[in-house]
Design a protein around this motif. Structure first.
Motif, PDB file in Angstrom:
ATOM      1  N   PHE A 124       2.095 -14.164 -11.976  1.00  0.00           N
ATOM      2  CA  PHE A 124       1.836 -12.829 -11.413  1.00  0.00           C
ATOM      3  C   PHE A 124       2.316 -12.776  -9.971  1.00  0.00           C
ATOM      4  CE2 PHE A 124      -1.280 -13.503 -14.763  1.00  0.00           C
ATOM      5  CZ  PHE A 124      -1.028 -12.393 -15.553  1.00  0.00           C
ATOM      6  N   PRO A 125       2.589 -11.597  -9.456  1.00  0.00           N
ATOM      7  CA  PRO A 125       3.070 -11.561  -8.058  1.00  0.00           C
ATOM      8  C   PRO A 125       1.992 -12.008  -7.081  1.00  0.00           C
ATOM      9  CG  PRO A 125       2.705  -9.329  -8.916  1.00  0.00           C
ATOM     10  CD  PRO A 125       2.500 -10.261 -10.062  1.00  0.00           C
ATOM     11  N   ALA A 126       2.384 -12.825  -6.088  1.00  0.00           N
ATOM     12  CA  ALA A 126       1.419 -13.263  -5.073  1.00  0.00           C
ATOM     13  C   ALA A 126       1.108 -12.110  -4.130  1.00  0.00           C
ATOM     14  CB  ALA A 126       1.983 -14.443  -4.289  1.00  0.00           C
ATOM     15  N   TYR A 127       2.129 -11.350  -3.857  1.00  0.00           N
ATOM     16  CA  TYR A 127       1.927 -10.217  -2.947  1.00  0.00           C
ATOM     17  C   TYR A 127       1.854  -8.941  -3.760  1.00  0.00           C
ATOM     18  CZ  TYR A 127       2.669  -6.746   0.700  1.00  0.00           C
ATOM     19  OH  TYR A 127       2.518  -5.668   1.528  1.00  0.00           O
ATOM     20  N   ARG A 128       0.697  -8.317  -3.709  1.00  0.00           N
ATOM     21  CA  ARG A 128       0.495  -7.068  -4.441  1.00  0.00           C
ATOM     22  C   ARG A 128       0.267  -5.946  -3.431  1.00  0.00           C
ATOM     23  NH1 ARG A 128      -1.336  -7.526  -9.905  1.00  0.00           N
ATOM     24  NH2 ARG A 128      -1.461  -9.700 -10.576  1.00  0.00           N
ATOM     25  N   PRO A 129       1.286  -5.116  -3.201  1.00  0.00           N
ATOM     26  CA  PRO A 129       1.136  -4.023  -2.211  1.00  0.00           C
ATOM     27  C   PRO A 129      -0.059  -3.118  -2.520  1.00  0.00           C
ATOM     28  CG  PRO A 129       3.434  -4.273  -2.861  1.00  0.00           C
ATOM     29  CD  PRO A 129       2.642  -5.175  -3.749  1.00  0.00           C
ATOM     30  N   ARG A 130      -0.473  -3.017  -3.762  1.00  0.00           N
ATOM     31  CA  ARG A 130      -1.582  -2.127  -4.106  1.00  0.00           C
ATOM     32  C   ARG A 130      -2.894  -2.551  -3.458  1.00  0.00           C
ATOM     33  NH1 ARG A 130      -2.262  -0.517 -10.243  1.00  0.00           N
ATOM     34  NH2 ARG A 130      -3.968   0.576  -9.231  1.00  0.00           N
ATOM     35  N   ARG A 131      -3.036  -3.859  -3.146  1.00  0.00           N
ATOM     36  CA  ARG A 131      -4.287  -4.308  -2.502  1.00  0.00           C
ATOM     37  C   ARG A 131      -4.574  -3.521  -1.228  1.00  0.00           C
ATOM     38  NH1 ARG A 131      -3.370  -9.879  -4.325  1.00  0.00           N
ATOM     39  NH2 ARG A 131      -1.898 -10.175  -2.617  1.00  0.00           N
ATOM     40  N   MET A 132      -3.500  -3.246  -0.466  1.00  0.00           N
ATOM     41  CA  MET A 132      -3.679  -2.570   0.817  1.00  0.00           C
ATOM     42  C   MET A 132      -3.718  -1.045   0.669  1.00  0.00           C
ATOM     43  SD  MET A 132      -4.208  -4.968   2.846  1.00  0.00           S
ATOM     44  CE  MET A 132      -4.168  -4.210   4.472  1.00  0.00           C
ATOM     45  N   ARG A 133      -3.727  -0.582  -0.581  1.00  0.00           N
ATOM     46  CA  ARG A 133      -3.835   0.869  -0.801  1.00  0.00           C
ATOM     47  C   ARG A 133      -5.160   1.245  -1.450  1.00  0.00           C
ATOM     48  NH1 ARG A 133       1.867   0.814  -3.833  1.00  0.00           N
ATOM     49  NH2 ARG A 133       3.103   0.130  -2.049  1.00  0.00           N
TER      50      ARG A 133
ATOM     51  N   MET B 162      -8.288   0.450   4.154  1.00  0.00           N
ATOM     52  CA  MET B 162      -7.139  -0.450   3.933  1.00  0.00           C
ATOM     53  C   MET B 162      -5.835   0.291   4.235  1.00  0.00           C
ATOM     54  SD  MET B 162      -7.950  -3.435   2.850  1.00  0.00           S
ATOM     55  CE  MET B 162      -9.240  -4.362   2.037  1.00  0.00           C
ATOM     56  N   ARG B 163      -5.762   1.531   3.782  1.00  0.00           N
ATOM     57  CA  ARG B 163      -4.533   2.297   4.016  1.00  0.00           C
ATOM     58  C   ARG B 163      -4.314   2.509   5.512  1.00  0.00           C
ATOM     59  NH1 ARG B 163      -6.442   4.738  -0.886  1.00  0.00           N
ATOM     60  NH2 ARG B 163      -7.526   6.436   0.175  1.00  0.00           N
ATOM     61  N   ARG B 164      -5.413   2.711   6.211  1.00  0.00           N
ATOM     62  CA  ARG B 164      -5.289   2.897   7.661  1.00  0.00           C
ATOM     63  C   ARG B 164      -4.820   1.627   8.362  1.00  0.00           C
ATOM     64  NH1 ARG B 164     -10.792   5.307   9.371  1.00  0.00           N
ATOM     65  NH2 ARG B 164     -10.145   4.793  11.480  1.00  0.00           N
ATOM     66  N   TYR B 165      -5.222   0.449   7.835  1.00  0.00           N
ATOM     67  CA  TYR B 165      -4.767  -0.814   8.453  1.00  0.00           C
ATOM     68  C   TYR B 165      -3.249  -0.876   8.541  1.00  0.00           C
ATOM     69  CZ  TYR B 165      -9.350  -3.121   7.852  1.00  0.00           C
ATOM     70  OH  TYR B 165     -10.661  -3.477   7.916  1.00  0.00           O
TER      71      TYR B 165
END
Ligand code: PBG
Length: 334
Positions: free
Chosen positions: A6-15, A20-23
């Protein structure tokens, strides 16, 4: 569980949440980014809505104090003034009359709303009977160098009235340097120049020309405004105005030219303004009135995109509503 499946970096985590979106939010729109265009006309007690620009008014000078109070309450601290003169003639004489409509409006705002920053549009098209942006030569074209004298007189007259900045929008060659020299000679070295440096010959100015009664009576502006096909030339135009002493450059219109805006900002690294023009405003208003788009969402998305593309400031007719919506969003987060 197989590592790497699976991808290690999941952009959805920060959404996942608004926090999180503000970060990771890169662009933050604020009422302080806006410059509000205002149409001033002679008369008393007038506040006439412009049919093709719902929510935008031509106002008389006595109505400016209330207008300034409303803007200040919303956190909008600068205005760009356009005048609708009482008379037009061949040589646009009200443009450089010390008691012209813009000059009197500047005095009124400076007296009643000292915290407001006042920028004046410097051009001839609202004042000439033929509606072109300068003095005509024998062939019906605008005489560049003769027009510079008029523009410089207009700019100095606005400065005398108390303008903080003048904004030449005529697209004559050499006008920034000429106006700079005239302001300096008249002891207005501290009055700035916001140059309409990269201004296209655009169909999006239609509603403005109704609002300012400034459509050319014959021909068009293609011999002085830029060809929409050109980006390289757009960067060159802004570079020229910087060399002549402009304090801020501009790309106009905004939305169809975000590529040019981005290049002007990244290649020239100079304070850059975008003009979200009348036709862009009217399109949004018309679609919203029909229920085809969510106006609030679309306006904030458009303005955020203009800022993301490189604008330090945005001249926009949406300023009041956008400022109101931004204030509402801020209070919801608390
Ligand atoms: C004057 C001027 C124009 C606009 C700003 N200054 C019209 C034009 O060049 O024809 C257009 C602004 C708008 O469409 O909102 N030259």
């Amino acid at each position: 569980m197989e590592y790497g499946k699976f991808p290690a970096y999941r952009p959805r985590r920060m959404r996942a949440t608004e926090t999180m979106r503000r970060y990771i939010r890169e662009t933050e729109l604020s009422a302080k980014d806006f410059i509000y265009p205002l149409f001033v006309k002679p008369g008393i007690g007038l506040r006439d809505e412009i049919p093709s620009m719902p929510g935008v008014y031509q106002v008389s000078i006595d109505m400016l104090e209330a207008e300034m109070r409303e803007l200040a309450g919303l956190g909008v601290t600068s205005v760009l003034l356009f005048g609708i003169p009482s008379r037009k003639d061949e040589c646009g004489s009200e443009a450089y009359d010390d008691h012209g409509i813009v000059q009197e409006a500047v005095r009124a705002i400076r007296a009643k709303a000292p915290a407001m920053t006042v920028i004046t549009d410097v051009c001839m098209c609202e004042y000439t009977s033929h509606g072109h942006c300068g003095k005509l030569d024998g062939n019906g074209d605008v005489d560049n160098d003769a027009t510079l004298e008029w523009l410089a007189a207009e700019a100095v007259s606005h400065a005398k009235a108390g303008a903080h900045m003048v904004a030449p929008s005529d697209m004559m060659d050499g006008r920034v340097g000429f106006i700079r020299a005239a302001l300096d000679a008249a002891d207005f070295a501290n009055v700035g120049i916001m140059s309409y440096s990269t201004k296209y010959a655009s169909g999006f100015y239609g509603p403005f020309r109704d609002a300012a009664d400034s459509a050319p009576s014959f021909g068009d502006r293609r011999s002085y405004q830029m060809d929409p096909a050109n980006a390289e030339e757009g960067v060159r135009e802004s570079a020229l105005d910087i060399a002549e002493g402009a304090d801020m450059v501009m790309v106009k219109p905004a939305l169809p030219y975000l590529d040019v805006l981005s290049r002007v900002k990244t290649e020239l690294r100079f304070p850059t303004v975008a003009y979200n023009v009348s036709g862009e405003y009217s399109m949004v208003k018309a679609a919203a009135a029909n229920g085809w788009i969510d106006e609030r969402r679309v306006v904030l998305e458009l303005l955020t995109s203009i800022k993301r593309a490189g604008a330090d400031m945005i001249i926009t007719y949406h300023a009041k509503e956008a400022a109101r919506w931004l204030a509402e969003e801020a209070s919801c987060l608390e």
